[in-house]
Design a protein around this motif. Structure first.
Motif, mmCIF file in Angstrom:
data_model
loop_
_atom_site.group_PDB
_atom_site.id
_atom_site.type_symbol
_atom_site.label_atom_id
_atom_site.label_comp_id
_atom_site.label_asym_id
_atom_site.label_seq_id
_atom_site.Cartn_x
_atom_site.Cartn_y
_atom_site.Cartn_z
ATOM 1 N N LEU A 110 6.615 -1.298 7.636
ATOM 2 C CA LEU A 110 6.411 0.125 7.385
ATOM 3 C C LEU A 110 7.719 0.715 6.862
ATOM 4 O O LEU A 110 8.742 0.673 7.545
ATOM 5 N N PHE A 111 7.658 1.274 5.656
ATOM 6 C CA PHE A 111 8.834 1.867 5.027
ATOM 7 C C PHE A 111 8.624 3.369 4.855
ATOM 8 O O PHE A 111 7.592 3.805 4.337
ATOM 9 N N LEU A 157 0.848 -1.196 0.000
ATOM 10 C CA LEU A 157 0.000 0.000 0.000
ATOM 11 C C LEU A 157 0.880 1.241 0.000
ATOM 12 O O LEU A 157 1.727 1.407 0.889
ATOM 13 N N ASP A 158 0.685 2.104 -0.984
ATOM 14 C CA ASP A 158 1.419 3.367 -1.080
ATOM 15 C C ASP A 158 0.434 4.438 -1.526
ATOM 16 O O ASP A 158 0.189 4.616 -2.718
ATOM 17 N N HIS A 159 -0.162 5.143 -0.555
ATOM 18 C CA HIS A 159 -1.241 6.082 -0.891
ATOM 19 C C HIS A 159 -1.466 7.054 0.260
ATOM 20 O O HIS A 159 -1.710 6.640 1.395
ATOM 21 N N TYR A 160 -1.412 8.345 -0.030
ATOM 22 C CA TYR A 160 -1.620 9.364 1.005
ATOM 23 C C TYR A 160 -3.077 9.473 1.457
ATOM 24 O O TYR A 160 -3.353 9.900 2.579
ATOM 25 N N ASP A 161 -4.007 9.114 0.585
ATOM 26 C CA ASP A 161 -5.427 9.318 0.887
ATOM 27 C C ASP A 161 -6.084 8.118 1.559
ATOM 28 O O ASP A 161 -7.282 8.146 1.842
ATOM 29 N N LEU A 162 -5.339 7.058 1.799
ATOM 30 C CA LEU A 162 -5.877 5.861 2.448
ATOM 31 C C LEU A 162 -5.203 5.710 3.802
ATOM 32 O O LEU A 162 -3.980 5.697 3.899
ATOM 33 N N PHE A 170 16.099 3.218 2.381
ATOM 34 C CA PHE A 170 14.924 2.549 1.841
ATOM 35 C C PHE A 170 14.204 3.398 0.786
ATOM 36 O O PHE A 170 13.026 3.181 0.495
ATOM 37 N N SER A 171 14.925 4.368 0.225
ATOM 38 C CA SER A 171 14.357 5.144 -0.887
ATOM 39 C C SER A 171 14.367 4.283 -2.137
ATOM 40 O O SER A 171 15.374 3.639 -2.459
ATOM 41 N N PHE A 213 4.022 1.983 2.537
ATOM 42 C CA PHE A 213 5.033 3.001 2.231
ATOM 43 C C PHE A 213 4.416 4.371 2.473
ATOM 44 O O PHE A 213 3.327 4.665 1.970
ATOM 45 N N ASP A 214 5.106 5.181 3.247
ATOM 46 C CA ASP A 214 4.566 6.490 3.616
ATOM 47 C C ASP A 214 5.723 7.428 3.911
ATOM 48 O O ASP A 214 6.858 6.992 4.134
#
Length: 531
Positions: A120-121, A85-90, A150-151, A108-109
């Motif tokens: 959590l990355f 999951l990589d999403h700012y809106d969730l 972890f970039s 990913f955040d």
């Protein structure tokens, strides 16, 4: 391994690109089957994921009931082992619904939010706070992997690093690379290029990225028709090779932060989104010192007008890149893939400790003086703009960061910092001029953070007078002090400064040096030979 990835395609393409590089690595290592769930949007994202072999791709309305329902259905039908999951809106509630399916969840955040996941990355560097950023924001079972190690960069960056870091090949022209990432309003670059002096266009080559979600693309197309020194890159997949040939990057600070740090490319950047906001002291540890919190049309025009100056400063800006204490090696994709596959991985060494300092004066056992370096550029401005300092100056308004950068590199001012066991306490400066065969010095000082005790201010001023007397034995000191600044008025009287006679040549010179000093200021002088 069966993988389902829920990735944001709402704004730009940064999320999609970084997860794509990770999925390609997982696919090459474990022959993973991949299903993507993306946001419904106007831009065609197919060209950006054409290398991926996907079982299926679903498009959903962001954060709707259809969104989570589709994802949960795909997780079940694909028998997913891992959900990414990589999403700012969730948010965390969305994550809990995923987690209830019993599969592993990797999030990913870079916003420091609450999470409910297995992995959590977050690649964001926040200095000593980096490893504490998610304390009490996730269950105890969540494994945190935090920092630039972890970039998720394109493989071409690690390949470029294997060759070299940054090599501009142009001998006759300065290569300037302009990018807002996948989106942004490109009019800002039109303002920049149109403001460049005509003579300079023959010496500069601009490369401008048009992202898939960029606004006002026509402004750049018209620019290309107007000038011969414009190259347009439409929706590039990776910029590693372009960065290697770039003399100066001007653009938004997203993923570019880590890409530029990896290749040590000189840059002046700005923020156009919340996730691009960074503490300048943290950027400095990555070797990036020139950053603006915003970039308005007025900034673009100023930068274009003064571009020749900025180009002349490039050797100094380049050296700042090598001040980095945090390394970006371009291997984040391989690290993350190894973690998700329960394989061993290594991390880089981080050494944020200050190296040996060349002090030129010792005030006490605790306080010492060193010359100010280019790496002090931001701390100097932060201190100068403190209300306790600026309100007592002839220019009491805050100095904008871009104006400061342009002034800093051309300034002939000699500046020093008094440090208490390595921590800045006082900035002190002076400048020498000759006027009709007479030598003059003018200068000042301001605190780095807290109020300075009288004895430290006295020792600092005493050191400055003695230090300058060695190189300019006959120079008369000229100064203006705000009448409300009782502390400094007392200090200067104590050190032997006297009022300048109004009709004297020294008074006229002082007026020329401090044209904004009015009746609110005392004009004072110190003659080393009159003591």
């Amino acid at each position: 391994m069966n993988i389902v990835a829920r990735v944001s395609t709402c704004l730009g393409i940064g999320h999609l690109m970084r997860i794509k590089w990770l999925l390609l690595e997982l696919q090459s290592n474990a022959q993973a089957s991949i299903t993507l769930v993306l946001d419904i949007q106007k831009a065609d994202v197919a060209p950006f994921i054409q290398e991926l072999v996907c079982d299926d791709i679903h498009f959903v309305e962001t954060a709707s009931q259809q969104d989570i329902a589709t994802l949960l259905r795909v997780i079940k039908t694909s028998n997913a082992d891992l959900v990414i999951l990589d999403h700012y809106d969730l948010d965390v509630e969305y994550e809990k619904q995923i987690y209830s399916e019993g599969n592993k969840l990797a999030v990913f955040d870079d916003l420091g939010r609450d999470h409910y996941c297995d992995f959590l990355f977050d690649a964001k560097w926040m200095g000593e706070l980096t490893q504490k950023r998610y304390d009490k924001k996730s269950p105890a079972k969540t494994r945190h992997f935090l920092g630039p190690d972890f970039s998720l960069l394109a493989p071409s960056f690690s390949q470029a690093l294997a060759l070299d870091t940054h090599v501009s090949q142009s001998k006759n022209k300065t290569n300037i690379f302009c990018s807002l990432g996948g989106g942004g309003d490109l009019c800002i670059f039109a303002s920049l290029v149109n403001s460049v002096p005509h003579y300079l266009h023959s010496r500069v080559q601009f490369t401008i990225v048009i992202g898939p979600k960029a606004e006002n693309k026509q402004a750049i197309i018209r620019l290309e028709e107007k000038f011969k020194n414009i190259t347009i890159l439409c929706s590039p997949l990776s910029l590693a090779n372009e960065y290697r040939n770039t003399d100066l990057f001007i653009g938004a600070l997203g993923t570019s932060l880590y890409e530029l740090a990896a290749l040590k490319v000189p840059a002046i950047t700005f923020s156009i989104a919340v996730n691009q906001e960074n503490d300048i002291t943290h950027l400095q540890q990555l070797g990036h010192f020139l950053h603006l919190d915003k970039f308005l049309d007025s900034h673009a025009i100023l930068l274009g007008t003064r571009l020749a100056d900025l180009i002349s400063y490039l050797p100094r800006i380049k050296r700042l890149r090598h001040k980095a204490t945090v390394t970006v090696d371009g291997l984040g994709v391989k690290r993350v893939a190894a973690i998700l596959q329960a394989q061993p991985y290594h991390v880089t060494d981080i050494n944020v400790q200050v190296g040996a300092v060349n002090y030129i004066g010792q005030l006490t056992t605790e306080y010492a003086v060193r010359e100010v370096e280019d790496s002090d550029v931001n701390n100097y401005l932060i201190a100068r703009n403190l209300p306790s300092n600026s309100q007592k100056m002839t220019v009491s308004n805050d100095i904008p960061r871009l104006d400061h950068y342009l002034w800093w590199f051309r300034s002939e001012r000699k500046s020093y910092v008094v440090e208490q066991r390595g921590i800045p306490a006082v900035y002190v400066w002076h400048q020498h001029i000759s006027e009709k065969s007479n030598d003059y010095l003018y200068g000042g000082w301001f605190t780095a953070c807290n109020d300075v005790p009288f004895n430290l201010a006295m020792l600092t001023l005493q050191w400055q007078l003695e230090f300058c007397k060695a190189s300019h034995p006959n120079a008369i000191w000229l100064a203006v002090i705000h009448k409300d600044n009782k502390f400094v008025n007392l200090l200067n009287r104590y050190m032997g400064f006297v009022a300048i006679p109004i009709h004297s040549k020294e008074y006229k010179v002082t007026q020329q040096l401090f044209p904004l000093a009015d009746e609110q200021f005392n004009f004072v002088m110190w003659d080393p030979n009159a003591q």
